[in-house]
Design an enzyme around this catalytic site. Structure first.
Site, mmCIF file in Angstrom:
data_model
loop_
_atom_site.group_PDB
_atom_site.id
_atom_site.type_symbol
_atom_site.label_atom_id
_atom_site.label_comp_id
_atom_site.label_asym_id
_atom_site.label_seq_id
_atom_site.Cartn_x
_atom_site.Cartn_y
_atom_site.Cartn_z
ATOM 1 N N GLY A 195 67.222 70.153 8.771
ATOM 2 C CA GLY A 195 68.149 70.722 9.028
ATOM 3 C C GLY A 195 67.637 71.603 10.264
ATOM 4 O O GLY A 195 66.244 71.687 11.127
ATOM 5 N N HIS A 196 68.208 72.606 10.212
ATOM 6 C CA HIS A 196 68.260 73.793 11.443
ATOM 7 C C HIS A 196 69.429 74.691 11.702
ATOM 8 O O HIS A 196 69.941 74.686 10.845
ATOM 9 C CB HIS A 196 68.724 73.274 12.894
ATOM 10 C CG HIS A 196 68.092 73.372 13.822
ATOM 11 N ND1 HIS A 196 67.973 75.353 14.525
ATOM 12 C CD2 HIS A 196 67.621 73.513 15.092
ATOM 13 C CE1 HIS A 196 67.930 75.616 15.666
ATOM 14 N NE2 HIS A 196 66.560 74.246 16.409
ATOM 15 N N ALA A 197 68.008 75.959 11.638
ATOM 16 C CA ALA A 197 68.419 77.284 11.377
ATOM 17 C C ALA A 197 69.441 77.899 11.718
ATOM 18 O O ALA A 197 70.509 78.355 11.794
ATOM 19 C CB ALA A 197 67.011 78.200 11.177
ATOM 20 N N SER A 198 69.870 77.075 12.564
ATOM 21 C CA SER A 198 70.440 78.122 13.690
ATOM 22 C C SER A 198 71.934 77.047 14.480
ATOM 23 O O SER A 198 72.772 77.727 15.245
ATOM 24 C CB SER A 198 69.943 78.211 15.112
ATOM 25 O OG SER A 198 68.999 79.403 14.979
ATOM 26 N N ARG A 203 78.089 76.649 6.562
ATOM 27 C CA ARG A 203 76.623 75.612 6.007
ATOM 28 C C ARG A 203 77.431 74.618 5.246
ATOM 29 O O ARG A 203 77.518 73.643 4.696
ATOM 30 C CB ARG A 203 75.598 75.887 6.765
ATOM 31 C CG ARG A 203 75.024 74.458 7.125
ATOM 32 C CD ARG A 203 72.793 75.006 6.504
ATOM 33 N NE ARG A 203 72.589 75.620 7.523
ATOM 34 C CZ ARG A 203 72.649 75.338 9.356
ATOM 35 N NH1 ARG A 203 72.221 74.148 8.804
ATOM 36 N NH2 ARG A 203 72.090 76.813 9.264
#
Length: 413
Positions: free
Chosen positions: A225-228, A281
């Site tokens: 995944g991607h934090a942003s 999320r």
């Protein structure tokens, strides 16, 4: 004409970082003389022997080079290498800290003999500072640069699966050589350059480092995944997984309306913007996963591609080797090694007017005698140096560099 044709690089190199840099220069037409220890040579030769008896790292990094196996602890050996460097355009080394200077191969001494020489010293931590004398391997640099701290899952940090620190340093090394040669063409001036693996890797930390610097918060480990960004992860299908990466609100609307046939999600206040999707999320990922399970991976891949939604199948390396995109673009070639011909990929930059030479991977000392003669030794003196073991010549002469043949251009090749 190849871009670096007529340029000679002498490299005191081992492992990954500098060999990658000089292979990139070789791919652009430079002549690269690889200086190795007699007996075992570049330590990467012995990492494994999985490529028809040759090491995978060594095959990847050393095609097209000439190998000089010579003892640098011998005055005769140093004399030969100094002579070759005095005639060269570039000298690059990544020996242990201070080793090149102890051999008299420091930039100041070399450029006194050859003012136009471009010298690059590649080290782990740089030439000064409290860690300058520390040994530096890729995994250690990944740790010191913070890369391991943001790579992995919430439960466990991991290093990257490829030698990222080595690759970063090697690329900056090659880039600096090209810049220095361009300047020299205008001014005649050589260059003394230092590249640090730590500096290169921290530069690649990019947005994560600036997030820490300006918020005081370290980005969390997110796995795939991607934090942003959300949704940005792997999602289940009926027979596997699909990676989906939606980076805009328009992309979200395309995903839910054109792929999922769920237009109500486009205006759901929890998901309408990326900021809202990141804040929610878990719910967003659950909604995506509930719908991706309706199709097989191939079916979902086709739907996503048709809608223009960024996505990819998570391929295993066996699938990458036979990747249809590589095959369609004829990216594979055949090159020689000490024991067999093998497949190798063309370098990523494709010039319209030439193809990279893709020379053979040299056996240890394959070019020693020829290079001794080039350094100014007579035939008798060269033979005497070989007989004394100061230098070593591989028992088979180096194969001629020939135009590589195309391979893997069809599914049956």
């Amino acid at each position: 004409m190849l871009p670096l044709e007529g340029h000679t690089v002498v490299a005191l190199e081992q492992a990954v970082a500098v060999p990658l840099a000089t292979r990139n220069l070789c791919d652009l037409g430079a002549r690269v003389i690889k200086v190795e220890r007699p007996g075992d040579g570049d330590l990467a030769r012995g990492y494994d022997h999985v490529v028809e008896g040759t090491g995978a790292h060594f095959v990847w990094l050393n095609r097209g080079k000439e190998s000089l196996a010579i003892d640098l602890k011998s005055p005769d050996g140093i004399h030969v290498v100094r002579r070759l460097i005095s005639q060269a355009d570039v000298f690059v080394q990544n020996l242990a800290p201070g080793a090149a200077s102890r051999l008299g191969l420091d930039a100041e001494a070399l450029r006194a003999d050859n003012p136009g020489l471009v010298v690059v010293d590649l080290s782990g931590y740089g030439s000064v500072g409290p860690m300058a004398q520390r040994k530096a391997y890729d995994m250690l640099i990944q740790a010191e640069a913070g890369l391991i701290s943001i790579t992995g899952t919430t439960d466990e940090p991991v290093k990257t699966g490829i030698p990222t620190a080595d690759i970063a340093a090697g690329m900056y090394c090659a880039q600096s050589v090209l810049a220095a040669l361009l300047r020299r063409a205008r001014t005649g001036e050589g260059a003394t350059i230092e590249v640090s693996m730590l500096d290169a890797t921290i530069e690649w930390m990019g947005h994560a480092l600036y997030t820490q610097l300006h918020t005081g918060r370290q980005p969390p480990r997110m796995g795939v995944g991607h934090a942003s960004i959300a949704p940005y992860d792997t999602y289940p299908t009926r027979d596997g997984q699909m990676l989906i990466g939606v980076q805009s609100d328009r992309g979200w609307r395309d995903l839910v309306t054109e792929v999922f046939d769920s237009p109500e999600l486009a205006c759901d206040e929890r998901f309408a913007t990326n900021v809202q999707r990141v804040s929610n999320r878990a719910e967003c990922d659950a909604e995506v996963a509930r719908r991706t399970r309706e199709w097989t991976t191939a079916e979902l891949d086709a739907r996503l591609a048709s809608a223009g939604v960024p996505a990819a199948q998570v391929k295993q390396l066996a699938e990458v080797v036979e990747h249809p995109q590589l095959r369609a673009r004829e990216r594979w070639r055949s090159i020689g090694t000490e024991f067999a011909r093998i497949d190798a990929l063309l370098p990523p930059a494709t010039f319209q007017d030439f193809e990279a030479p893709m020379g053979d991977v040299p056996a240890l000392g394959a070019h020693s005698r020829a290079l001794l003669l080039e350094a100014g030794l007579s035939e008798a003196a060269a033979d005497e140096v070989l007989e004394r073991g100061v230098a070593a010549q591989h028992h088979n002469p180096a194969p001629p560099l020939v135009s590589p043949s195309r391979v893997r251009t069809t599914p049956d090749s």
